[in-house]
Design an enzyme around this catalytic site. Structure first.
Site, short mmCIF file in Angstrom:
data_model
loop_
_atom_site.label_atom_id
_atom_site.label_comp_id
_atom_site.label_asym_id
_atom_site.label_seq_id
_atom_site.Cartn_x
_atom_site.Cartn_y
_atom_site.Cartn_z
N THR A 177 0.57 -5.90 -0.91
CA THR A 177 1.96 -6.28 -0.65
C THR A 177 2.16 -7.69 -1.18
O THR A 177 1.21 -8.48 -1.20
CB THR A 177 2.21 -6.24 0.88
N ARG A 205 8.80 6.49 6.27
CA ARG A 205 8.22 5.41 7.09
C ARG A 205 8.66 4.05 6.53
O ARG A 205 8.55 3.81 5.33
CB ARG A 205 6.70 5.51 7.10
N GLY A 207 8.13 -0.10 6.96
CA GLY A 207 7.25 -1.09 7.58
C GLY A 207 7.97 -2.37 7.92
O GLY A 207 9.20 -2.41 8.06
N GLY A 229 0.23 -7.11 6.12
CA GLY A 229 -0.74 -6.55 7.06
C GLY A 229 -0.19 -5.29 7.67
O GLY A 229 0.77 -4.71 7.16
N1 ASP Z 1 3.01 -4.80 5.75
C1 ASP Z 1 3.00 -3.71 4.80
C2 ASP Z 1 3.50 -2.47 5.48
O1 ASP Z 1 3.05 -2.18 6.58
C3 ASP Z 1 1.65 -3.43 4.21
C4 ASP Z 1 0.85 -4.61 3.76
O2 ASP Z 1 1.24 -5.74 3.94
O3 ASP Z 1 -0.22 -4.37 3.16
O4 ASP Z 1 4.27 -1.77 4.91
#
Ligand code: ASP
Length: 306
Positions: A177, A205, A207, A229
């Site tokens: 990300t 979904r 995030g 994260g």
């Molecule tokens: N925070 C992102 C999500 O859950 C994923 C990531 O940061 O790696 O979509």
């Protein structure tokens, strides 16, 4: 999700202006770490060029994140991870701290520059967050041309999806990300975050990354934050706003990032990373994962790591 380690943090003063970017919290294999760091360095340089030529913090974070979206190494824009249907669904958000304007898109497919579509929503001002087919319609109305899924899917993203599909149906954590925070010479702050989310995530979904207050927050009286994260955890602690509120109370960017990760670990048991700049002109980052690539450019400092 065995990527959790103790919290590692960094921070320091800012001379003049700053752009700080991240390339995702996770566990990037040793062999790819230098490439992730270099990708962040290139993106921070793009953001710094905008600031040096008098551009706003908002312009700097948009340009830096777009550079990371264009880099197929990262889980954003081209190269983003695939959902359970084998398709890319992007999430992105952007915010500026002077008038608290914000724009975001989620579960949008087929476009290569989600952060600039989010910026268009910010400028348009009618709504903050557009989802799915409505986000696509908004993007088209603003002149963005869809490139289609095939142009966005890299062989590496397909291979990671095939590997995750074979495991229990649990969503693999992609890492990669991307995000940026900046403070310009006049003290304006901004933040931006963009992602494909989690490998093998359910269709639809959404995030933390496109959610103002979870993935992204900016307020000139506090600071700017971008998170990465496990998104479900970040949403539940309102990670970006929690860090901004701490900076508003006088905590440094580094301390604010650290306290969010400590709360995440204590209350939910998930991990991740944050980058921040505070209104007192300090930069900071923290991660509770094995890696989080980052790069920083200030008026007098140029640095990167993972
Ligand atoms: N925070 C992102 C999500 O859950 C994923 C990531 O940061 O790696 O979509």
């Amino acid at each position: 999700m065995n990527t959790s380690v103790s919290i590692v943090s960094l921070g320091g003063p800012i001379d003049g202006f700053a752009i700080l970017v991240h390339g995702g919290a996770g566990a990037v294999p040793e062999a790819r770490r230098a490439a992730h760091t270099e990708g962040c360095r290139r993106a921070a340089a793009v953001g710094a060029a905008a600031l040096r030529s008098g551009g706003s913090a908002l312009l700097a974070v948009e340009h830096a994140v777009r550079a990371l979206e264009e880099d197929p190494l990262f889980n954003a824009g081209t190269g983003a991870c695939l959902n359970a249907e084998g398709r890319v669904e992007h999430d992105a958000s952007i915010m500026e701290g002077t008038r608290l304007r914000a724009g975001a898109v989620c579960a949008i497919d087929g476009f290569s520059q989600p952060i600039s579509i989010a910026r268009a929503a910010l400028e348009d001002g009618r709504h903050v967050l557009y989802a799915a087919h409505g986000a696509r319609a908004f993007a088209r109305a603003k002149g963005f041309v869809p490139v289609g899924d095939e142009a966005l899917i890299t062989p590496a993203a397909r291979a990671a999806f095939e590997a995750a599909r074979g495991t229990e149906g649990a969503s693999g954590w992609a890492g990669g990300t991307v995000g940026a925070v900046a403070i310009d010479a006049s003290g304006g702050v901004a933040a931006a975050t963009s992602t494909g989310g989690l490998i093998n995530k359910s269709a639809g979904r959404v995030g933390d990354s496109p959610l103002i207050g979870a993935g992204t927050y900016a307020d000139d009286e506090a600071g700017a934050v971008s998170t990465t994260g496990h998104g479900e955890g970040m949403i539940r602690v309102a990670a970006a706003h929690t860090a901004a509120a701490a900076m508003g109370r006088g905590e440094s960017a580094e301390a604010a990032a650290t306290l969010v990760l400590a709360r995440l670990a204590a209350k939910i048991g998930t991990s991740g990373g944050l980058i921040a700049v505070d209104h007192a002109r300090r930069w900071g980052l923290a991660r509770s994962t094995v890696t989080m690539s980052w790069a920083l450019v200030t008026g007098t400092r140029d640095d990167a790591g993972i």
